[in-house]
Design an enzyme around this catalytic site. Structure first.
Site, PDB file in Angstrom:
ATOM      1  CD  GLU A  53      -1.852   1.457   3.045  1.00  0.00           C
ATOM      2  OE1 GLU A  53      -1.151   2.259   3.711  1.00  0.00           O
ATOM      3  OE2 GLU A  53      -2.751   0.764   3.539  1.00  0.00           O
ATOM      4  CG  ASP A 110      -4.777  -2.096  -0.399  1.00  0.00           C
ATOM      5  OD1 ASP A 110      -4.183  -3.186  -0.239  1.00  0.00           O
ATOM      6  OD2 ASP A 110      -4.729  -1.174   0.435  1.00  0.00           O
TER       7      ASP A 110
END
Length: 331
Positions: A53, A110
């Site tokens: 991330e 993500d």
């Protein structure tokens, strides 16, 4: 008349360059605080680990600030250290103080998406075919290993392993990075990305619990199509879910999906807005939003954007949210 037009253009250009100079100052502060010489981004609020991330966020910011040197250092470290060569995805967490810095061999989608998105934008900005090819390879791996059809929806699992429980799947709606998915759809013309966007928006509209009528950080989707807060995590709209309105706004600042967030936050003064709410008990955090969370609140409520300023009080996540809000406003 021509003088007025010219004067207006001068003002617009000066404002544009002022915005980027301010952002560049914030980017310099961000790098000084969180970017290691080897290209690793350090999460100062989480025992100084690193994760995909953070690498993805910072790579996006490097592109936005036209900083190819920083981008290359982060991409090289990420690709050389975190890539899972078996599936083309990236190990989600790196802890330099452990004997095995990568004990968990799972990915976080993500992070995969953010890295691929940053590579796509870098390839387009700097005309680097290798970046575009790397982005395409990651998005193909994401579709192959984490995107499934379940309960009549096309969904992206939070990782390749552990989230499909057969009778239900666990989802993290803060991983629904709509502007990235839209860019992938525009580049690849694959139906899967458009279906993901459509179905994720539909699901978000149904994630409304408690007094706040908001999603939780983690959500269970049952095989019969029912949604509920995931039982394996606290039923809170908290530090994960705060990114939902960020990504929704980033794609469409007029989206009706922002209405429940606006309704909830408008019930509090800005400096007395609780950091989280438990949708089962309706209890709120005994402490208020920090500056990074407030930046997302401001974006969602349409407040006049402030230039990002990274302060000594900002940990990695707060600083990242400030910078991402700025980036969302530049679209």
């Amino acid at each position: 008349m021509l003088k007025r037009i010219f004067a207006a253009m001068v003002v617009m250009v000066s404002l544009l360059f002022s915005s980027f100079s301010q952002a560049s100052a914030a980017w310099d502060s961000y790098k000084a605080r969180f970017l290691m010489p080897d290209g690793r981004i350090v999460d100062t609020g989480n025992k100084s680990i690193s994760h995909t991330e953070g690498q993805g966020y910072a790579m996006l910011l490097a592109v936005a600030n036209n900083d190819r040197t920083a981008f290359d250092s982060m991409w090289n470290w990420t690709n050389n250290t975190l890539k899972n060569k078996d599936n083309g995805l990236y190990y989600w967490r790196y802890n330099p103080v452990e004997a095995d810095p990568i004990p968990d061999k799972n990915d976080a989608t993500d992070g995969d998406v953010l890295i691929a998105w940053a590579l796509l934008k870098a390839g387009q900005r700097w005309n680097i075919p290798a970046y575009l090819a790397a982005s395409d390879a990651i998005t193909q791996a994401v579709l192959k290993h984490t995107v499934i059809s379940f309960a009549g929806y096309r969904v992206m699992l939070p990782g390749a392993n552990g989230f499909n429980r057969n009778t239900y799947v666990n989802l993290n709606p803060s991983y629904f990075i709509f502007p990235a998915w839209q860019d992938f759809a525009n580049r690849s013309h694959l139906v899967a990305w458009r279906e993901l966007i459509k179905d994720a928006q539909t699901l978000l509209g149904k994630m409304a619990w408690g007094k706040a009528q908001l999603p939780t950080d983690w959500v269970a989707l049952s095989a019969d199509g029912k949604l509920s807060p995931a039982k394996e995590w606290p039923p809170r709209m908290s530090y994960d879910a705060i990114r939902i309105p960020l990504y929704v706004s980033w794609q469409d600042a007029q989206s009706p999906l922002l209405t429940p967030w606006r309704n909830w936050w408008q019930g509090f003064s800005r400096n007395q807005t609780p950091a989280w709410v438990n949708v089962t008990t309706n209890d709120t955090a005994p402490y208020n939003m920090n500056d990074g969370l407030l930046a997302v609140r401001d974006l969602t409520l349409g407040a006049t954007p402030a230039e990002p300023q990274i302060t000594a009080q900002d940990d990695y996540y707060s600083a990242s949210l400030k910078m991402l809000v700025w980036l969302a406003q530049q679209k």
